[in-house]
Enzyme design. Structure first.
Site, mmCIF file in Angstrom:
data_model
loop_
_atom_site.group_PDB
_atom_site.id
_atom_site.type_symbol
_atom_site.label_atom_id
_atom_site.label_comp_id
_atom_site.label_asym_id
_atom_site.label_seq_id
_atom_site.Cartn_x
_atom_site.Cartn_y
_atom_site.Cartn_z
ATOM 1 N N ASP A 82 17.120 9.699 -6.574
ATOM 2 C CA ASP A 82 15.627 9.794 -7.039
ATOM 3 C C ASP A 82 15.029 11.092 -7.059
ATOM 4 O OD1 ASP A 82 16.379 7.115 -6.835
ATOM 5 O OD2 ASP A 82 14.430 6.653 -6.105
ATOM 6 N N ARG A 98 8.828 7.923 9.740
ATOM 7 C CA ARG A 98 8.133 8.376 8.724
ATOM 8 C C ARG A 98 6.836 9.561 9.191
ATOM 9 N NH1 ARG A 98 12.141 7.664 6.311
ATOM 10 N NH2 ARG A 98 12.341 6.140 4.506
ATOM 11 N N ASP A 139 6.792 2.469 2.246
ATOM 12 C CA ASP A 139 7.094 4.049 2.470
ATOM 13 C C ASP A 139 5.941 4.824 1.845
ATOM 14 O OD1 ASP A 139 8.992 3.746 4.532
ATOM 15 O OD2 ASP A 139 10.602 4.442 3.364
ATOM 16 N N SER A 147 20.871 0.059 -0.869
ATOM 17 C CA SER A 147 19.961 0.938 -0.695
ATOM 18 C C SER A 147 19.805 1.058 0.778
ATOM 19 C CB SER A 147 18.454 0.583 -1.075
ATOM 20 O OG SER A 147 17.370 1.502 -0.678
#
Length: 406
Positions: free
Chosen positions: A21, A103, A132, A184
């Site tokens: 990505d 995060r 996210d 993932s």
């Protein structure tokens, strides 16, 4: 985003992992935002040296002008993980918030790099289906509302891994990714998560290929292993008598517990954006830490204090999961937890065996447990006749209600 806004963006800091990505995002940004300068930013939160190897060179080759790799491992554990687990936060009863806790520190460090290089925008590679995007952008809003936020997955026309691979091939940008990637994954010092592949059908048992951090419990040693923890103010400070930093303590416990298959969960959780998703998580060292903290709490917190801590933990779990770290509510919950954590001091011994972490010994200088009072044998400190008056008063409202109904 309007063309005027696009052309006004001159420098962007991209949260960069080197994966498919973000490798595609760098050239896409340059093409979409009038050849703007791209600064790649990678947070080292303990995902592993192999994930960082060659990252700087790869970012430059993809079109970034610079790549900052910031070591956040110690700060993550000391300032984000330890305060969170001290509250007892567990999302939906089982999830130890491994992705969520990382995060806010990543977003904060990204903003700091943006300020350092004079960027006017930040960019992330989160999908429009996930949690996210909310976590990152909530932090950006709290810390740097003036910075523009670019979310390519909500802007570009690509919809699949094949699209991204074709996009990179057309531009002669090399990638190690392939169209056959099954899972993932997201890793940091606290845990690793797994999604996709056979896990998308909740009727499928996870295969052995899913798990990467822990030994299968059925393949774990037939002999248990015991690990001793010292806990001070709700923090693990020593492992087997050796003083360790928060990060070092977690690494030591990860190694010990993973060998015994400790810390695996398979859950279907409620995402913040409304859908359910299935994930498998491995949190070996964290599972041991949680067991130790809760065991000391059992000794030192009275009934109402423990009830309050449980309420704080439930609130904190949703707050962290939902990406609201930089808020007054977070400060308030941590402050409430810290008021109780001052009592959470002591030692525990945890038994690691076949996927389980069980506290088998515990003691604390603040313990409210008294063998003299709790014993079933003869004692000289508790008059059982006192219980009669207590019960009459405790049940008084029930008695009055029953009398009134006659």
């Amino acid at each position: 985003m309007s063309i005027e806004t696009q052309t006004s963006i001159k420098k962007v800091v991209l949260a960069y992992s080197g994966g498919l990505d973000t490798s595609a995002i760098i050239p896409w940004l340059k093409e979409t935002y009038d050849n703007c300068e791209i600064i790649a930013f990678c947070a080292d939160v303990g995902q592993g040296a192999e994930e960082l190897e060659g990252l700087h060179e790869k970012a430059i080759e993809s079109g970034a002008s610079e790549c900052y790799i910031v070591d956040l491992k110690e700060e993550l554990v000391a300032d984000y993980i330890y305060p969170t687990i001290a509250t007892g936060a567990i999302y939906e009863g089982t999830y130890l918030l491994g992705t969520s806790m990382a995060r806010p520190i990543i977003a904060k460090a990204q903003v700091e790099v943006a300020r350092k290089v004079g960027a006017d925008a930040v960019c992330h590679g989160c999908t429009g289906k996930g949690n996210d995007q909310v976590r990152f952008e909530g932090c950006f809003a709290a810390l740097a509302p003036d910075l523009k936020v670019i979310a390519p997955w909500r802007e570009w026309s690509m919809v699949s891994r094949e699209d991204l691979l074709d996009y990179l091939a057309e531009r002669n940008i090399e990638t190690t990714a392939s169209a056959t990637k099954i899972y993932s994954r997201d890793a940091n010092a606290w845990h690793i998560s797994h999604e996709g592949g056979e896990l998308e059908d909740p009727w499928n048992e996870p295969s052995k290929e899913v798990w990467t951090m822990t030994v299968a419990p059925e393949d774990a040693p037939n002999t248990p292993e015991y690990v001793a923890l010292n806990i001070e103010n709700g923090r693990v400070t020593h492992v087997d008598g050796v003083a360790l930093s928060p990060y070092a303590a977690l690494m030591q416990l990860n190694e010990l517990a993973a060998a015994h298959g400790v810390g695996r969960i398979d859950i279907t959780e409620n995402r913040l954006v409304g859908m359910k998703s299935r994930g498998c998580y491995e949190t070996p060292g964290g599972t041991v830490m949680f067991a130790g903290l809760r065991a000391i709490e059992e000794l030192v917190l009275d009934k109402t204090s423990r009830e309050w801590r449980e309420q704080v933990g439930a609130q904190m779990a949703h707050l962290v999961y939902d990406g609201r770290w930089f808020t007054p509510l977070c400060n308030s919950l941590i402050a409430a937890s810290e008021a109780l954590a001052g009592l959470v001091n002591g030692e525990v011994v945890v038994k690691l065996y076949k996927g389980q972490a069980s506290v088998v010994k515990k003691r604390s200088p603040n313990s409210l447990y008294s063998e003299e009072f709790a014993t079933f044998g003869d004692d000289n400190v508790y008059d059982q006749k006192d219980a009669e008056g207590f019960i009459r008063l405790y049940s008084l409202s029930s008695r009055i209600r029953a009398l009134n109904s006659k």
